[in-house]
Structure formats: C-alpha cells, structure tokens
Write an enzyme that holds these catalytic residues in place. Sequence first.
Site, PDB file in Angstrom:
ATOM      1  N   PRO A  94       0.825  -1.220   0.000  1.00 25.26           N
ATOM      2  CA  PRO A  94       0.000   0.000   0.000  1.00 25.26           C
ATOM      3  C   PRO A  94       0.856   1.266   0.000  1.00 25.26           C
ATOM      4  O   PRO A  94       0.348   2.360  -0.224  1.00 25.26           O
ATOM      5  CB  PRO A  94      -0.819  -0.125   1.291  1.00 25.26           C
ATOM      6  CG  PRO A  94      -0.094  -1.122   2.138  1.00 25.26           C
ATOM      7  CD  PRO A  94       0.635  -2.027   1.202  1.00 25.26           C
ATOM      8  N   GLU A 121       2.410  -8.203   8.455  1.00 24.03           N
ATOM      9  CA  GLU A 121       2.652  -6.759   8.574  1.00 24.03           C
ATOM     10  C   GLU A 121       3.498  -6.219   7.427  1.00 24.03           C
ATOM     11  O   GLU A 121       3.849  -5.043   7.400  1.00 24.03           O
ATOM     12  CB  GLU A 121       3.324  -6.445   9.917  1.00 24.03           C
ATOM     13  CG  GLU A 121       2.407  -6.603  11.105  1.00 24.03           C
ATOM     14  CD  GLU A 121       1.104  -5.809  10.955  1.00 24.03           C
ATOM     15  OE1 GLU A 121       1.157  -4.628  10.584  1.00 24.03           O
ATOM     16  OE2 GLU A 121       0.035  -6.397  11.206  1.00 24.03           O
ATOM     17  N   ARG A 159      -4.219  -7.079 -20.926  1.00 23.30           N
ATOM     18  CA  ARG A 159      -5.111  -6.456 -21.922  1.00 23.30           C
ATOM     19  C   ARG A 159      -4.328  -5.710 -22.994  1.00 23.30           C
ATOM     20  O   ARG A 159      -4.823  -5.458 -24.071  1.00 23.30           O
ATOM     21  CB  ARG A 159      -6.074  -5.465 -21.240  1.00 23.30           C
ATOM     22  CG  ARG A 159      -7.056  -6.105 -20.301  1.00 23.30           C
ATOM     23  CD  ARG A 159      -7.941  -5.057 -19.648  1.00 23.30           C
ATOM     24  NE  ARG A 159      -8.781  -4.345 -20.591  1.00 23.30           N
ATOM     25  CZ  ARG A 159      -9.862  -4.837 -21.159  1.00 23.30           C
ATOM     26  NH1 ARG A 159     -10.251  -6.062 -20.862  1.00 23.30           N
ATOM     27  NH2 ARG A 159     -10.564  -4.130 -22.009  1.00 23.30           N
ATOM     28  N   ASP A 174     -11.042   1.660 -24.282  1.00 27.65           N
ATOM     29  CA  ASP A 174     -11.375   1.633 -22.860  1.00 27.65           C
ATOM     30  C   ASP A 174     -11.219   3.000 -22.211  1.00 27.65           C
ATOM     31  O   ASP A 174     -10.448   3.839 -22.675  1.00 27.65           O
ATOM     32  CB  ASP A 174     -10.435   0.675 -22.117  1.00 27.65           C
ATOM     33  CG  ASP A 174     -10.771  -0.779 -22.366  1.00 27.65           C
ATOM     34  OD1 ASP A 174     -11.918  -1.073 -22.709  1.00 27.65           O
ATOM     35  OD2 ASP A 174      -9.853  -1.609 -22.199  1.00 27.65           O
TER      36      ASP A 174
END
Length: 250
Positions: A94, A121, A159, A174
């Site tokens: 993150p 963690e 893709r 897209d």
Amino acid sequence: MESTATMRFDVLTLFPEMFSGYLGQSVLKRAIQAGLVEVHLHNIRDWAEGKHRQVDDRPYGGGPGMVLMVRPVVEAVEAVQAMGTPGRVVLLTPQGRRLDQRLVEELGRQPRLLLLCGRYEGFDERIREILDPLEVSIGDFVLNGGEVAAMVVIDTVIRLVPSVLGDEQSSQQDSFSGEERRLEYPQYTRPPEYRGLAVPEVLLSGNHPAVARWREEQSRKRTQERRADLLAEPPRDINDESRQRRPASN
Ligand SMILES: C[S@@+](CC[C@H](N)C(=O)[O-])C[C@H]1O[C@@H](n2cnc3c(N)ncnc32)[C@H](O)[C@@H]1O
C-alpha cells in the site's frame, strides 16, 4: 525455463493456490493457451530453512503481527530471476506508486515481471534495499495480502499484450486509454427498448460517422461530469516512442 511468450509473470507468494481459479478464467486462460502470456507461481516458503520453514518473525522493537524475513524472500527472488532473462521486480505494497493506466502501460513494456506478494505486517525493510523493486499499490486501502493486487496487475497488463483481446475488443477504446484518456461512452445492446428506456436512435441508424460523433460527445460529457481531472491532463503524443513496446530502462 526461458520464455517464448510476449509477456512473462512470475508470482512469488505464500499462497500460490489462490491463483488457480484466476488463471483458469477466460481472457487469461486463452492468452496462456495461445502462448502469449506465461504465469509461473513460486512459493516463497520453498526457500525457507529449518523444520518449520519459517518465513516470518516478530518485529524488532516490538509491536503487533509478524514481518516477512529478508533471507527467504531475497533468495526466492534471486533464484526465480535466474530461471530466465532477469525481469523487473514489482513489490506489492500500500506504500507504493498507485496503479493507474499509465503505470499499467509502463509495466506492459516489460517482457518479464516478478510480482512479490506480501502478507502479515509486510516486508523486512532490507528486502527493499537489496532488491530495489518498483513498489506498486492498487489503491489507498489495505489488503490482507499482495495476491489480489498481483492479480490486478496481471489482469490490467495482459489487456495490452498484442492479440490477447482479439480483433473484436480493443483496449484503446477503454476508459483512461487512447490518446485522450477519457472515460468510455455509454454502451447498449438488445433489446432496443426496455421498461420505456430506448436506445439512442443514432446507434440504430447505421450511420457510422454519426455514431462516432455521438460517442465522442458522450465520452467528453461523461468525463467532464465524472472525472474533469482527466481533461486537464495533456493528451498523449501518439509519436512518443516511449509508448512502443520495449523493455523500459527502470
Ligand atoms: C496487511 S498488508 C501490510 C500493510 C503494512 N503493514 C502497511 O501498513 O503498509 C499485507 C500485504 O498486503 C499487500 N497489500 C496490502 N494492501 C495493498 C495495496 N493497497 N496494494 C498492494 N498491495 C497491498 C502487501 O503485499 C502487504 O505486504
């Protein structure tokens, strides 16, 4: 294990079994069968030592949870790199650069990606220092592990691999794609009317230039309403050779 595919992914994870359903799904399954994409799964625990094959331990300095140990992770990545022409290591976290279509395109220019999935963690900091990975986040939220994030990376990147989508589908149409990176126009299929809601007449007209104009207008309108920030970005230079498919230098 040298690759002949256009794009090769090596996933390093403690839960390789999480990928079995995903690898068997339509677009990816066809791409693998056609030899366009390869996905190799590696269990980090295979590089762990001792009777318990330990891969995590308590954090120095105290605190909750467990931290992935430097030795098994680094040695797993080094061994997997040696299984082919070395690729770019992507560490899913993150705390990384947030994934968007630009980053997907950058990743798609790499012939080989090693996707390193964390758990618990997260990673001992020395893993970052030794491997110098590209750190990628799929959004400002915290997952339980990097596996779902790795699937998101694979799903978005394949893709863009030539021939994966076939002639009927083009990733250029897209949202976020093409030169202007707008949202896509509204789409309709049969029936022409449902619960009093009719398909816009122009789409039934067979007038292709009029359809193209309508879609262009709708795409612009929708982007203005929902994501005006995209219109503020300069359009891409279609001659920009960094868009060509080649290994990136980073
Ligand atoms: C519970 S998370 C650890 C979060 C870490 N303690 C922190 O606060 O940065 C466990 C693993 O899930 C993965 N992960 C969690 N959220 C993610 C995200 N938004 N993008 C990519 N990977 C993520 C990472 O591999 C991470 O090491």
